[in-house]
Scaffold this motif. Structure first.
Motif, PDB file in Angstrom:
ATOM      1  N   ALA A 142       0.767  -1.344  -0.415  1.00 39.12           N
ATOM      2  CA  ALA A 142      -0.283  -0.547  -0.042  1.00 39.12           C
ATOM      3  C   ALA A 142       0.415   1.091   0.093  1.00 39.12           C
ATOM      4  O   ALA A 142       0.802   1.821  -0.820  1.00 39.12           O
ATOM      5  CB  ALA A 142      -0.779   0.114   1.337  1.00 39.12           C
ATOM      6  N   CYS A 146       0.262   2.350  -3.446  1.00 41.43           N
ATOM      7  CA  CYS A 146      -1.234   3.648  -3.581  1.00 41.43           C
ATOM      8  C   CYS A 146      -0.611   4.789  -3.746  1.00 41.43           C
ATOM      9  O   CYS A 146       0.302   5.896  -2.723  1.00 41.43           O
ATOM     10  CB  CYS A 146      -1.721   3.271  -2.795  1.00 41.43           C
ATOM     11  SG  CYS A 146      -2.664   1.545  -2.656  1.00 41.43           S
ATOM     12  N   VAL A 149      -4.957   6.304   0.318  1.00 41.05           N
ATOM     13  CA  VAL A 149      -5.165   4.628   1.187  1.00 41.05           C
ATOM     14  C   VAL A 149      -6.379   4.778   1.972  1.00 41.05           C
ATOM     15  O   VAL A 149      -6.682   5.780   2.744  1.00 41.05           O
ATOM     16  CB  VAL A 149      -3.566   4.432   2.305  1.00 41.05           C
ATOM     17  CG1 VAL A 149      -4.239   3.739   3.063  1.00 41.05           C
ATOM     18  CG2 VAL A 149      -3.256   3.779   0.989  1.00 41.05           C
ATOM     19  N   PRO A 163      -0.101   7.436   1.821  1.00 40.75           N
ATOM     20  CA  PRO A 163       0.167   7.421   2.476  1.00 40.75           C
ATOM     21  C   PRO A 163       1.153   8.379   3.081  1.00 40.75           C
ATOM     22  O   PRO A 163       1.970   7.919   4.337  1.00 40.75           O
ATOM     23  CB  PRO A 163       1.333   6.107   1.576  1.00 40.75           C
ATOM     24  CG  PRO A 163       0.717   5.578   0.515  1.00 40.75           C
ATOM     25  CD  PRO A 163       0.087   7.088   0.050  1.00 40.75           C
TER      26      PRO A 163
END
Length: 232
Positions: A142, A146, A149, A163
């Protein structure tokens, strides 16, 4: 299939209920548990699934090269390890050149080298303009893959951020210094803002005993626990 839900979902600028069967021409899906025709080869599997689409599809050879399975193209899938099956599963999700890609735990069962390759591949799909929707418990994936998130707890979205935004909002940046004390490597951690005022750190630098210095931020695992109230 779920009853009692509310809300609205738009895909490619159109509400889901306004789509017909052509919706599936634009969507690629990779589930957590791969399902293939085990007696067919990897190449035959991709050709079979490509035949389900009316629109343009990618050639099996190119997809297998993309997921590092070109050498196994003509082997029966029954002989594949789980990691190989996961990579073939990803290739299958791309067979119809989807505009929207749903991936569930795409790095499950992969060794570190292939997991890194899959993460790069996912980023490449996004860079090409595809919308990639990823579900995972792997916070490293993730974090690396990403742009945004969402943490889900008890069926609800608890928080959404990038993140980096999560780490900055919930972390307390610290500096970790590893230094040698005679024959023992020791570790000292202090707030990053205090590093320049830390007399001990200056002494260690002058003595030449510092071996590593790095900063530490909150991991997404720690952020998840803070946001959802769950224990690690």
């Amino acid at each position: 299939m779920l009853r009692g839900h509310r809300g609205r979902a738009d895909v490619l600028g159109r509400a889901v209920e306004r789509w017909g069967p052509d919706f599936y021409e634009h969507v690629g899906v990779g589930f957590e548990l791969p399902a293939h025709f085990s007696k067919l080869t990897a190449r035959e599997n991709l050709a079979a699934f490509a035949g389900l689409f009316a629109g343009p599809v990618d050639k099996p050879a190119r997809l297998l090269e993309l997921v590092d399975l070109a050498d196994a193209a003509d082997r029966p899938v029954a002989e594949f390890s789980k990691g190989m099956q996961m990579r073939l599963h990803l290739a299958r999700a791309l067979v119809n050149r989807p505009r929207v890609l749903f991936l569930d735990e795409p790095t499950s069962g992969l060794d570190p080298v292939h997991a890194a390759a899959v993460r790069r591949l996912i980023r490449d799909q996004a860079a090409q303009g595809r919308a990639v929707f990823l579900t995972t418990h792997d916070m490293a994936t993730a974090d690396q893959v990403c742009d945004r998130v969402a943490f889900v707890a008890d069926g609800r979205i608890a928080a959404i951020d990038s993140p980096r935004g999560f780490r900055l909002a919930h972390g307390k940046p610290t500096a970790i210094v590893e230094y040698r004390d005679e024959d023992v490597v020791r570790r000292k951690e202090s707030p990053l803002a205090d590093l320049g005022r830390d007399g001990t750190f200056a002494e260690l630098l002058r003595a030449g005993s510092v071996e590593t210095v790095h900063t530490r931020e909150a991991s997404l695992d720690e952020v998840f626990a803070a946001v959802t109230g769950a224990r690690l």
